[in-house]
Motif scaffolding. Sequence first.
Motif, PDB file in Angstrom:
ATOM      1  N   THR A   1     -70.908  66.064 -49.221  1.00 11.25           N
ATOM      2  CA  THR A   1     -71.394  66.272 -47.862  1.00 11.25           C
ATOM      3  C   THR A   1     -71.712  64.911 -47.250  1.00 11.25           C
ATOM      4  OG1 THR A   1     -73.679  66.535 -48.660  1.00 11.25           O
ATOM      5  CG2 THR A   1     -72.343  68.535 -48.450  1.00 11.25           C
ATOM      6  N   LYS A   2     -72.310  64.944 -46.046  1.00  9.51           N
ATOM      7  CA  LYS A   2     -72.689  63.696 -45.394  1.00  9.51           C
ATOM      8  C   LYS A   2     -73.814  62.990 -46.137  1.00  9.51           C
ATOM      9  CE  LYS A   2     -71.380  65.375 -40.817  1.00  9.51           C
ATOM     10  NZ  LYS A   2     -71.841  65.673 -39.439  1.00  9.51           N
TER      11      LYS A   2
ATOM     12  N   THR B   1     -66.341  73.837 -40.610  1.00  5.08           N
ATOM     13  CA  THR B   1     -67.049  73.475 -41.842  1.00  5.08           C
ATOM     14  C   THR B   1     -67.623  72.072 -41.702  1.00  5.08           C
ATOM     15  OG1 THR B   1     -64.985  72.649 -42.802  1.00  5.08           O
ATOM     16  CG2 THR B   1     -65.593  74.938 -43.274  1.00  5.08           C
ATOM     17  N   GLN B   2     -68.650  71.817 -42.447  1.00  8.93           N
ATOM     18  CA  GLN B   2     -69.316  70.517 -42.385  1.00  8.93           C
ATOM     19  C   GLN B   2     -68.440  69.442 -43.028  1.00  8.93           C
ATOM     20  OE1 GLN B   2     -73.038  70.377 -44.389  1.00  8.93           O
ATOM     21  NE2 GLN B   2     -73.656  68.452 -43.477  1.00  8.93           N
ATOM     22  N   ASP B   3     -68.215  68.375 -42.290  1.00  4.74           N
ATOM     23  CA  ASP B   3     -67.408  67.279 -42.810  1.00  4.74           C
ATOM     24  C   ASP B   3     -68.175  66.548 -43.915  1.00  4.74           C
ATOM     25  OD1 ASP B   3     -65.484  67.923 -40.977  1.00  4.74           O
ATOM     26  OD2 ASP B   3     -66.244  66.517 -39.461  1.00  4.74           O
ATOM     27  N   GLU B   4     -67.410  66.057 -44.888  1.00  4.83           N
ATOM     28  CA  GLU B   4     -68.041  65.338 -45.995  1.00  4.83           C
ATOM     29  C   GLU B   4     -68.518  63.956 -45.578  1.00  4.83           C
ATOM     30  OE1 GLU B   4     -65.713  65.180 -49.481  1.00  4.83           O
ATOM     31  OE2 GLU B   4     -65.445  67.336 -49.660  1.00  4.83           O
TER      32      GLU B   4
ATOM     33  N   LYS C   1     -69.277  69.926 -54.092  1.00  3.56           N
ATOM     34  CA  LYS C   1     -68.541  69.419 -52.938  1.00  3.56           C
ATOM     35  C   LYS C   1     -69.360  68.352 -52.230  1.00  3.56           C
ATOM     36  CE  LYS C   1     -66.237  70.979 -48.732  1.00  3.56           C
ATOM     37  NZ  LYS C   1     -65.989  72.162 -47.840  1.00  3.56           N
TER      38      LYS C   1
END
Length: 235
Positions: free
Chosen positions: A220-221, A84-87, A218
């Motif tokens: 995200t970057k 999953t994409q890191d925040e 949520k």
Amino acid sequence: MSVWKKAAKAHQKTHRERHQPEERQHLGLLEKKKDYVSRAKDYNEKKETLKLLRKRALNKNPDEFYHHMINSKTENGLHFEKETQDEDTPEQVQLMRTQDLKYIITKRTHELRKIEKLQAQVSLCSVDLQSKNKHIYFDKSKKEEAKRNTVEMFAQKELPDVDFDALAASAQQSKRLYQELAKRINRERELAIIQQKIEINRALERKKSVLPPKKVKKGTKDRAPVYVWKYERKK
């Protein structure tokens, strides 16, 4: 009477737990009662957990669908979670851990001022690139000049003098300014995201209510997470 019992026990000998006999030194440390109690408690907890999991596995419906099937997979008997994409990026994590909120705000204000100056320089540079009009138009009121051919009129017009070296230098300067402006804008955007994330984390630590806040979006970057707190009436 209890007071006299405690006074009498104050002068009794303190019995210590026995140590490991010399002939049993090769077996390691001697287990005391508190060690046995902690080991037995851990064993019983694991036993109850395995019992509960076995019961759930027997009662599970094989045709039931749940969303974790999509987010996980099994390969060669090993279970894997899908990536999953890191925040947060590593740079954002390092800044949030090492720097304070005031430092982030100061750096962001500095970047905004630099962006305004660069935008002004870019606009002035684009004005300098415009060639000046040096066309000579003749008076058309006279009949003799009005009868001239259109080709002759264009032949008599003076074309603007173009300095190609100056144009090349101006184009190179404008390109450099645009590149620096793009870097400054990206840097200011990253600092804004870090500032929002730090403020959200501080708000989560400060506002400790009975009901936890609801996460609407949520993080995200490129975006900070969004929380909604339940309205609480002030006393």
